[in-house]
Design an enzyme around this catalytic site. Structure first.
Site, PDB file in Angstrom:
ATOM      1  N   LYS A 122       0.864  -1.187   0.000  1.00 45.41           N
ATOM      2  CA  LYS A 122       0.000   0.000   0.000  1.00 45.41           C
ATOM      3  C   LYS A 122       0.891   1.224   0.000  1.00 45.41           C
ATOM      4  CE  LYS A 122      -4.402   1.148   0.248  1.00 45.41           C
ATOM      5  NZ  LYS A 122      -5.568   0.360  -0.180  1.00 45.41           N
ATOM      6  N   ASP A 162      -7.067   4.345  -4.440  1.00 47.10           N
ATOM      7  CA  ASP A 162      -7.740   4.188  -3.145  1.00 47.10           C
ATOM      8  C   ASP A 162      -8.346   5.571  -2.864  1.00 47.10           C
ATOM      9  OD1 ASP A 162      -7.925   2.144  -0.737  1.00 47.10           O
ATOM     10  OD2 ASP A 162      -7.467   4.043   0.212  1.00 47.10           O
TER      11      ASP A 162
END
Ligand code: NDP
Ligand code: 2IT
Length: 449
Positions: A122, A162
């Site tokens: 991430k 995201d």
């Protein structure tokens, strides 16, 4: 187990969200470690909680006034035992290393559940895209990629979107990667359709979250038809969650953003949803404008000091939190049950605090944690990578069918793992154990690296 949590907390005392994500997995996998001496001997827990690599970097850029701005960039490469690191990028002022590590950690288990060959990672930045011009966003993305490009690649690490990173940002990031690497390659997913993107990727997280809900309901011979649904958020995941709920005959009565929420007793239909998409994706406006357009709806501003979020205090059958982490506290969870909610399918990552999860599990409602319910997004990212490798584009039906099959398989896997370890119907335990066992076995096969 206690020792592991002690290490996690004392090494990085400020990373509360990371502690929370690790604690949940540690609690779930205790019976697996009790049964498996090799896992204990090989210290798999201590290994899996430590990122393989963390990259932190300065992102300097010039705003429209010619002023220098400096943000912090991150990429947490958590685990590559199942494939190259894969996971989104988040641009939001709340981003810090703890948030990145919690999201990367969750991603490892989620990606394992998808059945595709993807490790977990991430990244992102504390850059706030709100109120920035397209030019500013572009300059920021270019500066961000000027550092990130040397760490990623189509067989190394493949970022995606995201919160705060959608089609516009992926475009600017891709353009800069291509220039620096001198290579047109599938290094990012969520690309636009006419230059390497996959059909259904924008829809995938929301659609998948609803497919998962439908699978849970089917275990009770029930369906979404006629169900009143509470949805939070109004971004990518919320929009396509709503679209699929409507298609399957449900009625959505709430929507939100960080400033407040709307309640629409008549239901958000496709026409109203089209307005929300235009408002949020094109004009980048606030959800409050919904009530100006549809005056029958009621808007309530957010008050962080309030004990509970009134959005979760409306009569409903199903809830789909699709905004952000820790948006449902213990009060909210109790309110949901009192309002009739019997199913929660998490589009967001870790939207429920541990106390809320406890309320759902104790009351035996159908509760799907994000790492299972929202895995459709990264799954179709995996399908985008497959199509890029083949230099082919599958039609919409093909991708959607594969997404359905994957969500069905994740559902089945969770149920089987939860039953095997004596907690049938507990999707939290099922998702954590199934993901953990798959990743840990791959780690052990590959030796101590
Ligand atoms: P978007 O940026 O498209 O939308 C985010 C939405 O959540 C907006 O409505 C935003 O409101 C709201 N929101 C963000 N932060 C907060 C906050 N601190 N408090 C209240 N509301 C907030 O992001 P996505 O829809 O992509 O992501 C939503 C969730 O889904 C996140 O948890 C993400 O990690 C998760 N997720 C996303 C996937 C994807 O493919 N995009 C895949 C799997 C999970 P505002 O406009 O005011 O900021
Ligand atoms: O949290 C997530 O799974 C995502 N943001 C999607 C990641 C991806 O690589 O598509």
């Amino acid at each position: 187990m206690n020792e592991i949590m002690e290490i996690v907390r004392s090494k990085d005392p400020a990373q509360r969200e990371f502690h929370q994500a690790v604690q949940e997995v540690v609690d779930s996998v205790k019976p697996v470690l009790d049964r498996n001496r090799v896992f204990r001997k090989e210290a798999v827990l201590a290994r899996i909680i430590e990122p393989e690599r963390v990259i932190m970097f300065r992102v300097p850029w010039l705003d429209d006034q010619g002023q220098v701005q400096v943000n912090r960039g991150f990429r947490v490469e958590m685990n590559s035992s199942l494939g190259p690191y894969k996971g989104g990028l988040r641009f939001h002022p709340s981003v810090n290393l703890g948030i990145m590590k919690f999201l990367a950690f969750e991603q490892v288990f989620k990606n394992a559940l998808t059945t595709l060959a993807m490790g977990g990672g991430k990244g992102g930045s504390d850059f706030n895209p709100k109120g920035k011009s397209d030019q500013e966003v572009m300059r920021f993305c270019q500066s961000f990629m000027a550092e990130l490009f040397r760490h990623i690649g189509p067989n190394t690490d493949i970022p995606a979107g995201d919160i705060g990173v959608g089609a516009r940002e992926i475009g600017y990031l891709f353009g800069m990667y291509k220039k620096l690497a001198n290579e047109f390659t599938g290094v990012l997913t969520g690309k636009s359709l006419n230059w390497g993107g996959s059909l259904i990727r924008p829809e995938a997280t929301g659609y998948g979250c609803v497919y998962f809900a439908a699978e849970m309901l089917a275990t009770k011979d029930d369906s979404l038809a006629g169900k009143r649904c509470l949805v939070s958020g109004s971004g990518n995941v919320a929009q396509f969650t709503i679209e699929k709920i409507i298609e399957l005959g449900g009625k959505v009565v709430t929507l939100s953003d960080s400033s407040g929420y709307i309640y629409d007793e008549q239901g958000v239909d496709l026409e109203k949803l089209a307005f929300v998409k235009e408002l949020k994706n094109m004009r980048r406006g606030r959800i409050q404008e919904y009530v100006e357009q549809f005056p029958n709806a009621i808007y309530t501003g957010a008050e962080p000091a309030r004990k509970f979020n009134p959005l979760w205090n409306h009569k409903g059958d199903c809830a789909f939190p699709c905004a952000t982490e820790n948006e449902i506290n213990g009060h909210d969870a109790q309110n949901m049950l009192d309002c009739g909610v019997g199913l929660v399918s998490e589009g967001a990552n870790m939207p429920s605090v541990p106390e809320a999860v406890g309320v759902f599990i104790e009351n035996k409602i159908l509760y799907a944690p994000g790492k299972a319910a929202n895995a459709g997004g990264v799954a179709v990212s995996g399908l985008e990578m497959a199509q890029n490798s083949m230099r082919l584009n599958w039609p919409r039906e093909e991708v959607d069918n594969r997404l359905k099959i994957i969500m069905k398989s994740i559902h089945q896997t969770c149920l089987e793992a939860s039953a095997e370890y004596g907690e049938p119907g507990n999707y939290v335990v099922g998702a954590n154990i199934a993901g953990f066992v798959k990743v840990v076995n791959a780690m052990l096969d590959q030796g101590l690296v």
